[in-house]
Every structure is written in structure tokens, then in C-alpha cells.
Design an enzyme around this catalytic site. Structure first.
Site, PDB file in Angstrom:
ATOM      1  N   LYS A 121       0.829  -1.210   0.000  1.00  0.00           N
ATOM      2  CA  LYS A 121       0.000   0.000   0.000  1.00  0.00           C
ATOM      3  C   LYS A 121       0.865   1.263   0.000  1.00  0.00           C
ATOM      4  O   LYS A 121       0.668   2.179  -0.792  1.00  0.00           O
ATOM      5  CB  LYS A 121      -0.929   0.003   1.227  1.00  0.00           C
ATOM      6  CG  LYS A 121      -1.954   1.110   1.177  1.00  0.00           C
ATOM      7  CD  LYS A 121      -2.761   1.187   2.437  1.00  0.00           C
ATOM      8  CE  LYS A 121      -2.011   2.013   3.462  1.00  0.00           C
ATOM      9  NZ  LYS A 121      -2.715   2.153   4.729  1.00  0.00           N
ATOM     10  N   ASP A 139      -6.564   1.460   0.847  1.00  0.00           N
ATOM     11  CA  ASP A 139      -6.619   1.653   2.302  1.00  0.00           C
ATOM     12  C   ASP A 139      -8.029   1.287   2.773  1.00  0.00           C
ATOM     13  O   ASP A 139      -8.846   0.796   1.996  1.00  0.00           O
ATOM     14  CB  ASP A 139      -6.229   3.092   2.687  1.00  0.00           C
ATOM     15  CG  ASP A 139      -7.324   4.082   2.327  1.00  0.00           C
ATOM     16  OD1 ASP A 139      -8.275   3.720   1.599  1.00  0.00           O
ATOM     17  OD2 ASP A 139      -7.240   5.232   2.787  1.00  0.00           O
TER      18      ASP A 139
END
Ligand code: SF4
Length: 217
Positions: A121, A139
């Protein structure tokens, strides 16, 4: 699951709602961006910005972070969650930058993921925001919105959500969509009390319709 036309409707609607959606962390260069993203795990962007305001004045380079004892760096970020580990990771990350990358943040995923505290991420955010490479960082907001809308399946894990979004969204829109989905999830389709009754996507949203039906009972 949403079809192609419905996904286009989602992208256009979010574009109209949040035309200027962008990262809310404050930074002046790619190195500061990596540090800010690393600090943002389980912390709000507002609280990270408060810390980095002084942190980025005190520490300008990877060498600066390595020149202080770990305890001092931990004190500097103590107001954020996970400060013990975050400080350790920052020093490890800085050491790798100095030893393997000439003190500079690399732009390739495989190298970014060699840095302590940098997972897929964070690497996606750095690639997209720092180096203008197409990427979708998934997220909590992106995942929730994609699942509620029916772009992805409820049972999908984060990697599957990312793969599905990359498949269904045109590559040139990955980065901007990532920011718009975050804004949409943060300010409209919130984890608790999403604003379904005033949502322009209600007509195609399975979760929204379910919630409205419940309210009407
Ligand atoms: Fe989120 Fe509700 Fe809108 Fe669906 S209708 S996207 S659940 S706010």
C-alpha cells in the site's frame, strides 16, 4: 457486481464530487512523503501533519534520522500510534536508503518494498504521488467503498480488491480514483453512518439500498 457502465458512472460522479481530491499529508519531497506515509498507519493525516511540521524541520536527510538515538526519535513521534515501531522502521529505512540507494527514495516497487515499514500500500502511494506512476493504494476507505458499491466482493482481501480495481478502472485513472475514493469514504460513505439518503450513487449501490430499506421498516 457493477457493470462497465455503472463503474463509469461511479468514476464520473466521484470526479464531480471531489475534482481536486489529493493526498492530505504534507510533504516537500519524496523522502518526506515516505516518512509521512509510514507515520500515517493507524493515525489520521491531521495528527501526522502536526508531528511532521516539526519533524521535517529537525530531520532533512536519512543521515539526520540516523544521527540521533532511537529514543530521541521515538520521543519526537510519541503522539502517534505505534510510535515505538515506527521510529525503529524509520531508522532501518534510512539505513537502507543510505547503504543501497545513495540516500534517495527508489521509484520501483521491488526496491520500495525493501524499505522497512513499506508494504504494497505504501509503495503504491509513493509510486503514484511521488513518481507519477499509475497505482491504486487500497486503504480502509478504498476497500470499504469498493465493497459497498459492489465493485468488489465482500470476501475479497486487500490484494484482490486492488487487482479488481486495476482491471475495472482505466489505468490513466488509477491514481486520481484512489484519491477520490478516499475522499468519498472519508467524508461521505463513512464507516459509520454513510450518507446513503443523499448519495448520488444510491441508484446503483447494493449496500445503500439495503440500508435505506432497513430505515424504512
Ligand atoms: Fe456509500 Fe450509501 Fe452511497 Fe452506497 S449509497 S456509496 S453505502 S453512501
Amino acid at each position: 457486481m457493477l457493470n462497465k457502465k455503472e463503474i463509469r458512472f461511479v468514476l464520473d460522479t466521484m470526479g464531480e464530487m471531489y475534482p481536486d481530491a489529493d493526498i492530505e499529508l504534507e510533504f516537500d519531497n519524496t523522502f518526506e512523503l515516505v516518512i509521512a506515509v509510514l507515520l500515517s498507519a493507524q493515525a489520521t493525516d491531521v495528527s501526522v501533519n502536526k508531528v511532521t511540521k516539526t519533524l521535517f524541520t529537525k530531520y532533512k536527510t536519512p543521515e539526520d534520522y540516523l544521527a540521533v538515538p532511537l529514543e530521541e526519535l521515538q520521543d519526537d513521534i510519541r503522539s502517534l500510534g505505534l510510535w515505538r515501531n515506527k521510529a525503529k522502521n524509520i531508522q532501518k529505512l534510512c539505513k537502507t536508503l543510505v547503504e543501497e540507494f545513495d540516500g534517495k527514495v527508489p521509484s520501483e516497487r521491488k526496491n520500495l518494498e525493501k524499505l522497512a515499514g513499506v508494504g504494497r500500500k505504501t509503495a503504491n502511494v509513493v509510486m503514484s504521488v511521488g513518481f507519477n506512476k499509475p497505482a491504486i493504494a487500497v486503504d480502509t476507505h478504498v476497500e470499504r467503498v469498493a465493497k459497498r458499491l459492489g465493485i468488489c466482493r465482500w470476501k475479497d482481501n486487500v490484494n484482490q480488491v486492488e487487482q479488481t480495481l486495476m482491471k475495472k478502472i482505466p489505468e490513466e485513472e488509477w491514481s486520481v480514483t484512489h484519491h477520490r475514493m478516499i475522499f468519498f469514504g472519508r467524508y461521505h460513505c463513512k464507516a459509520r453512518n454513510p450518507n446513503c439518503s443523499e448519495c448520488p450513487l444510491l441508484s446503483i449501490c447494493r449496500e445503500g439500498k439495503k440500508r435505506i430499506r432497513k430505515l424504512e421498516k
